[in-house]
Design a protein around this motif. Sequence first.
Motif, PDB file in Angstrom:
ATOM      1  N   UNK A  27       8.455  14.743  70.685  1.00 24.03           N
ATOM      2  CA  UNK A  27       9.667  14.098  69.960  1.00 24.03           C
ATOM      3  C   UNK A  27       9.757  14.532  68.527  1.00 24.03           C
ATOM      4  N   UNK A  28      10.700  15.176  67.982  1.00 23.78           N
ATOM      5  CA  UNK A  28      11.141  15.453  66.666  1.00 23.78           C
ATOM      6  C   UNK A  28      11.597  14.561  65.783  1.00 23.78           C
ATOM      7  N   UNK A  29      11.059  14.096  64.780  1.00 26.94           N
ATOM      8  CA  UNK A  29      11.137  13.264  63.841  1.00 26.94           C
ATOM      9  C   UNK A  29      11.547  13.738  62.518  1.00 26.94           C
ATOM     10  N   UNK A  30      12.860  13.635  62.085  1.00 26.57           N
ATOM     11  CA  UNK A  30      13.273  14.310  60.795  1.00 26.57           C
ATOM     12  C   UNK A  30      13.950  13.425  59.987  1.00 26.57           C
ATOM     13  N   UNK A  31      13.225  12.960  58.798  1.00 26.84           N
ATOM     14  CA  UNK A  31      14.105  12.131  57.766  1.00 26.84           C
ATOM     15  C   UNK A  31      15.077  12.980  56.994  1.00 26.84           C
ATOM     16  N   UNK A  32      16.198  12.745  57.190  1.00 24.68           N
ATOM     17  CA  UNK A  32      17.214  13.912  56.528  1.00 24.68           C
ATOM     18  C   UNK A  32      18.186  13.047  55.182  1.00 24.68           C
ATOM     19  N   UNK A  33      17.815  11.917  55.060  1.00 31.16           N
ATOM     20  CA  UNK A  33      18.372  11.014  53.686  1.00 31.16           C
ATOM     21  C   UNK A  33      17.414   9.954  53.451  1.00 31.16           C
ATOM     22  N   UNK A  34      17.208   9.719  52.142  1.00 32.14           N
ATOM     23  CA  UNK A  34      16.480   8.507  51.805  1.00 32.14           C
ATOM     24  C   UNK A  34      17.139   7.893  50.609  1.00 32.14           C
ATOM     25  N   UNK A  35      17.394   6.544  50.556  1.00 28.31           N
ATOM     26  CA  UNK A  35      17.868   6.098  49.284  1.00 28.31           C
ATOM     27  C   UNK A  35      17.358   4.662  49.219  1.00 28.31           C
ATOM     28  N   UNK A  36      17.689   3.966  48.207  1.00 29.49           N
ATOM     29  CA  UNK A  36      17.024   2.688  48.088  1.00 29.49           C
ATOM     30  C   UNK A  36      17.550   1.587  49.082  1.00 29.49           C
ATOM     31  N   UNK A  37      18.866   1.999  49.620  1.00 28.32           N
ATOM     32  CA  UNK A  37      19.272   0.983  50.442  1.00 28.32           C
ATOM     33  C   UNK A  37      19.673   1.608  51.863  1.00 28.32           C
ATOM     34  N   UNK A  38      19.411   2.874  52.099  1.00 32.84           N
ATOM     35  CA  UNK A  38      19.674   3.371  53.435  1.00 32.84           C
ATOM     36  C   UNK A  38      18.588   4.635  53.882  1.00 32.84           C
ATOM     37  N   UNK A  39      18.160   4.498  54.908  1.00 36.34           N
ATOM     38  CA  UNK A  39      17.206   5.894  55.235  1.00 36.34           C
ATOM     39  C   UNK A  39      18.035   6.399  56.485  1.00 36.34           C
ATOM     40  N   UNK A  40      18.023   7.485  56.708  1.00 36.72           N
ATOM     41  CA  UNK A  40      18.951   8.309  58.011  1.00 36.72           C
ATOM     42  C   UNK A  40      17.710   9.219  58.669  1.00 36.72           C
ATOM     43  N   UNK A 103      19.875  14.862  70.429  1.00 35.16           N
ATOM     44  CA  UNK A 103      19.499  14.340  69.064  1.00 35.16           C
ATOM     45  C   UNK A 103      20.316  12.894  68.822  1.00 35.16           C
ATOM     46  N   UNK A 104      19.462  12.248  68.205  1.00 36.60           N
ATOM     47  CA  UNK A 104      19.824  10.643  67.908  1.00 36.60           C
ATOM     48  C   UNK A 104      19.822  10.471  66.519  1.00 36.60           C
ATOM     49  N   UNK A 105      20.864  10.296  65.888  1.00 38.90           N
ATOM     50  CA  UNK A 105      20.851   9.894  64.371  1.00 38.90           C
ATOM     51  C   UNK A 105      20.728   8.199  64.149  1.00 38.90           C
ATOM     52  N   UNK A 106      19.559   7.958  63.517  1.00 43.67           N
ATOM     53  CA  UNK A 106      19.520   6.544  63.383  1.00 43.67           C
ATOM     54  C   UNK A 106      19.406   6.272  61.886  1.00 43.67           C
ATOM     55  N   UNK A 107      20.410   5.330  61.363  1.00 47.65           N
ATOM     56  CA  UNK A 107      20.575   5.003  60.161  1.00 47.65           C
ATOM     57  C   UNK A 107      20.184   3.506  59.936  1.00 47.65           C
ATOM     58  N   UNK A 108      18.937   3.386  59.081  1.00 46.23           N
ATOM     59  CA  UNK A 108      18.477   2.060  58.957  1.00 46.23           C
ATOM     60  C   UNK A 108      18.944   1.435  57.468  1.00 46.23           C
ATOM     61  N   UNK A 109      19.527   0.122  57.584  1.00 50.33           N
ATOM     62  CA  UNK A 109      20.230  -0.404  56.558  1.00 50.33           C
ATOM     63  C   UNK A 109      19.581  -1.378  55.958  1.00 50.33           C
TER      64      UNK A 109
END
Length: 110
Positions: A27-40, A103-109
């Motif tokens: 399983x590939x796990x790639x953090x493509x964006x991180x900011x204080x209120x969201x992670x993708x 490929x699945x994009x996860x957005x954590x808010x």
Amino acid sequence: MTNPESSASVTVVDDLLERAPVEAGKLGHFTVLTSPDVRVVVLAFEAGFVLKEHAAPKTLIMQALDGRLRVTAGGRTVELAPGTLIRMDSGERHQVEAMEDSRLMLTLVG
């Protein structure tokens, strides 16, 4: 591959598919964006891979970038393909199965 471009108010991440290759046997796990209120995060699944039931600590939005996945959550099963979006409350238990290379994009808010 380049890093996300950022200014004070705008971040651009190009070519998510290039950033998240599907690799046999893992399983590939790639953090493509991180900011204080969201992670993708982009997850790359080989066909047949099952991500066993688990929960995310934040509100979660799932979107398939390619392929086809089966998501089970909240007592129902949904086929997730490009063009379909799933939102889950934090703590909602769910399982993901790749029906084909995906490929699945996860957005954590929050």
